[in-house]
Design a protein around this motif. Structure first.
Motif, mmCIF file in Angstrom:
data_model
loop_
_atom_site.group_PDB
_atom_site.id
_atom_site.type_symbol
_atom_site.label_atom_id
_atom_site.label_comp_id
_atom_site.label_asym_id
_atom_site.label_seq_id
_atom_site.Cartn_x
_atom_site.Cartn_y
_atom_site.Cartn_z
ATOM 1 N N THR B 11 44.455 84.584 138.665
ATOM 2 C CA THR B 11 44.312 86.034 138.545
ATOM 3 C C THR B 11 45.318 86.731 139.436
ATOM 4 N N TYR B 14 48.791 86.344 138.029
ATOM 5 C CA TYR B 14 49.036 87.192 136.885
ATOM 6 C C TYR B 14 49.156 88.653 137.307
ATOM 7 N N GLY B 18 52.439 89.306 136.062
ATOM 8 C CA GLY B 18 52.037 89.520 134.668
ATOM 9 C C GLY B 18 53.111 90.186 133.832
ATOM 10 N N ILE B 21 55.938 87.894 133.123
ATOM 11 C CA ILE B 21 55.615 86.879 132.113
ATOM 12 C C ILE B 21 55.675 87.490 130.717
ATOM 13 N N ALA B 135 49.166 89.700 126.607
ATOM 14 C CA ALA B 135 49.970 88.509 126.837
ATOM 15 C C ALA B 135 49.715 87.437 125.779
#
Lengths: 296, 288
Positions: B11, B14, B18, B21, B135
């Motif tokens: 978590t 990310y 995030g 990514i 995502a």
């Protein structure tokens, strides 16, 4: 009507800078059949170095101009040695040369930002004395005349050089047929390096004139002229020097006239790129080209 | 309590990385879109523009017409594909660098249109586009595209692309309909680009004309060259590495913009000079 005449004149001035830039592009393409996409970065660096010489080294522009042009020519030799010579004998040399020149352009542009900063910079007001004339309601500045004169002299000098001198003839021989030129004793590698030198010197000179004309220089100013230069050489015919000159002026005129007619600068590039697109589809050899570029 | 901790770490990770990514996923899709065209030997610099067309199409559909997201994605891909097909037949007669210039000119015309049209929001761009992209959707699309590429490669179509890339005249002499296959490669590439553009628009809330100009088109080419254009995961590797590069350099304490840009150019130069088949050739012995 005066406004129209004024726009025509402005178009010719800016068009002569485009033409000068495009000649460098088209010269390398004519000899090697390769697009040197680092040409725009040389344009930027030429202008910035001239500015640095004027501002920090406190030189007269008439001294700084040839020095910065020489510097640009040396950049051309570097481009040739780093981005093109190592790839010359690869089967995909056209494609890989395009990529390596893009890579070098990125390196040059980042060097320009690193050394000169990302801001827009200006030539000091006192760089060049500007007289303003009003002739029949049309405004012409001495700066504009000087720019056009310098561009015209460089173009005429280059044309004469290619026609008459021994090295110029050698360049044309290599452009015509590299292998035959080599067999006839032309030092092909040296001639190619020399072509890069001339091409980049002209590109740098165009950058200096551009900076003087608009008063402003920024590290990313090469980007828009890169596309315009491509449009100009396609319009004029790839590899054709008179084509690049006439294409440059035509492009400059189309820009200012589009702005004058539509009343907004948003459409400035639209006409030019639509024309470019149409020419590629309808007459891909350009107005003065001789090369077969569609599939046979 | 270890699973809890792992979960926590993910978590955290990310939360920090995030958006990076997600960008890697989008850029990978865009890189693959160009890979398809390159695999048939055609150098297109119009794929960024196709991404823009897809982004605007999907954004306009979800913003003004309340079209469901998934439908908007399909519409975006179809729109880009249709325009590519119409454009492809005349343009793909041009070879090499002339095709690149023509697609570049097309991209500029699209960009100028986006600046001047009312419905695209002009120079400020189209906003606020609802944030529908997550995502898992990006990476599902990427996985499906990758699978599609792997299947395509071993199909009749893939072999035709490869033969056109190696020698177009010979391919034609072998009875391959080169015009059709080149247009097909161009169209598939444009559809993937349109999909990526649509997902990107619904990730960033906004799409602006500046996002898909010349630099964006060149960036896609750089992803492909750095990763390698001989296998479909090459472009993904290139996109992932170069998208993450600013973060990697930050890890080494380099934050200056010009240095990052210079490293980008330097990597590209080293790859084209010494690894003509891209970074993937470091790992695979398959010389193809």
């Amino acid at each position: 009507m005066n406004l129209f005449a004024q726009q025509l004149i402005n178009g010719i001035f800016i068009g002569s800078v485009y033409g000068l830039f495009a000649i460098g592009y088209t010269l390398v393409f004519g000899v090697l059949d390769i697009l040197n996409l680092a040409h725009a970065a040389v344009f930027t660096l030429g202008g910035l170095v001239a500015l640095w010489l004027v501002q920090s080294a406190e030189m007269s522009i008439w001294v700084a101009f040839p020095l910065a042009t020489l510097f640009s020519g040396i950049l051309g030799l570097i481009i040739n040695a780093v981005a093109f010579v190592p790839l010359r004998h690869r089967p995909d040399t056209y494609f890989s040369g395009l990529i390596s020149s893009i890579a070098l352009a990125i390196v040059f542009e980042s060097a320009a930002i690193g050394i000169f900063g990302a801001r827009t910079v200006r030539f000091p007001i006192s760089t060049i004395a500007v007289h303003i004339w009003q002739i029949a309601g049309v405004t012409i500045t001495s700066l504009q005349i000087e720019i056009v004169m310098i561009a015209a002299c460089l173009m005429a000098g280059l044309t004469r050089f290619l026609r008459r001198s021994r090295s110029g003839k050698a360049i044309r021989a290599v452009a015509e047929n590299e292998r035959a030129a080599r067999l006839l004793g032309v030092h092909v590698d040296g001639i190619i390096a020399f072509t890069f030198f001339i091409s980049s010197a002209l590109g740098g000179a165009a950058g200096i004139l551009f900076g003087l004309y608009f008063g402003a220089l920024s590290p990313d100013m090469g980007r828009s002229i890169e596309l315009k230069g491509l449009a100009v050489i396609v319009l004029g015919g790839m590899g054709s020097i008179p084509g690049a000159i006439i294409g440059g002026i035509a492009f400059g005129l189309s820009e200012v006239l589009t702005v004058a007619i539509s009343g907004t600068s948003n459409l400035r590039d639209a006409v030019a790129f639509t024309v470019l697109f149409a020419i590629l589809l309808l007459r891909p050899s350009g107005l003065f080209g001789r090369r077969q570029i569609r599939e046979t | 309590m270890i699973p809890m901790d792992l979960n926590h770490i993910f978590t955290q990770f990310y939360a920090v990385y995030g958006s990076l990514i997600n960008f890697i996923g989008i850029n990978s899709l865009l890189a693959i879109s160009l890979y398809v065209t390159l695999s048939a030997g055609q150098l297109s610099l119009g794929n960024a523009a196709f991404a823009g067309i897809g982004g605007y199409t999907a954004g306009i559909l979800t913003m003004y017409l309340n079209v469901p997201y998934i439908v908007a994605l399909f519409a975006a891909a179809l729109m880009s594909g249709a325009i590519a097909m119409i454009l492809g037949f005349p343009v793909l007669r041009l070879r090499g660098v002339f095709l690149a210039i023509a697609t570049l000119a097309f991209g500029e015309v699209v960009r100028i249109l986006a600046i001047n049209l009312q419905i695209t929001g002009g120079a400020e761009g189209l906003t606020p586009i609802p944030d529908k992209t997550q995502a898992w959707m990006i990476f599902t699309a990427l996985a499906l595209t990758g699978y599609f590429m792997a299947v395509l490669r071993r199909s009749r179509i893939g072999w035709s692309f490869a033969s056109i890339r190696e020698d177009e005249t010979a391919a034609k002499a072998m009875g391959i309909n080169t015009t059709w296959y080149k247009t097909l490669a161009f169209t598939i590439g444009a559809m993937i680009a349109g999909l990526a553009g649509a997902m990107s628009a619904h990730l960033n809330y906004i799409i602006t004309p500046g996002e898909f100009g010349f630099s964006a088109a060149v960036q896609l080419l750089i992803f492909n060259i750095v990763g390698g254009t001989r296998v479909w995961y090459g472009p993904i590797l290139g996109a992932a590495l170069l998208t993450a590069l600013p973060e990697i350099l930050r890890g080494f304490g380099v934050t200056a913009g010009p240095v990052r840009m210079g490293v980008n150019g330097f990597i590209l130069l080293m790859v084209i000079l010494f690894l003509p088949n891209g970074l993937v050739s470091l790992f695979s012995h398959n010389k193809d």
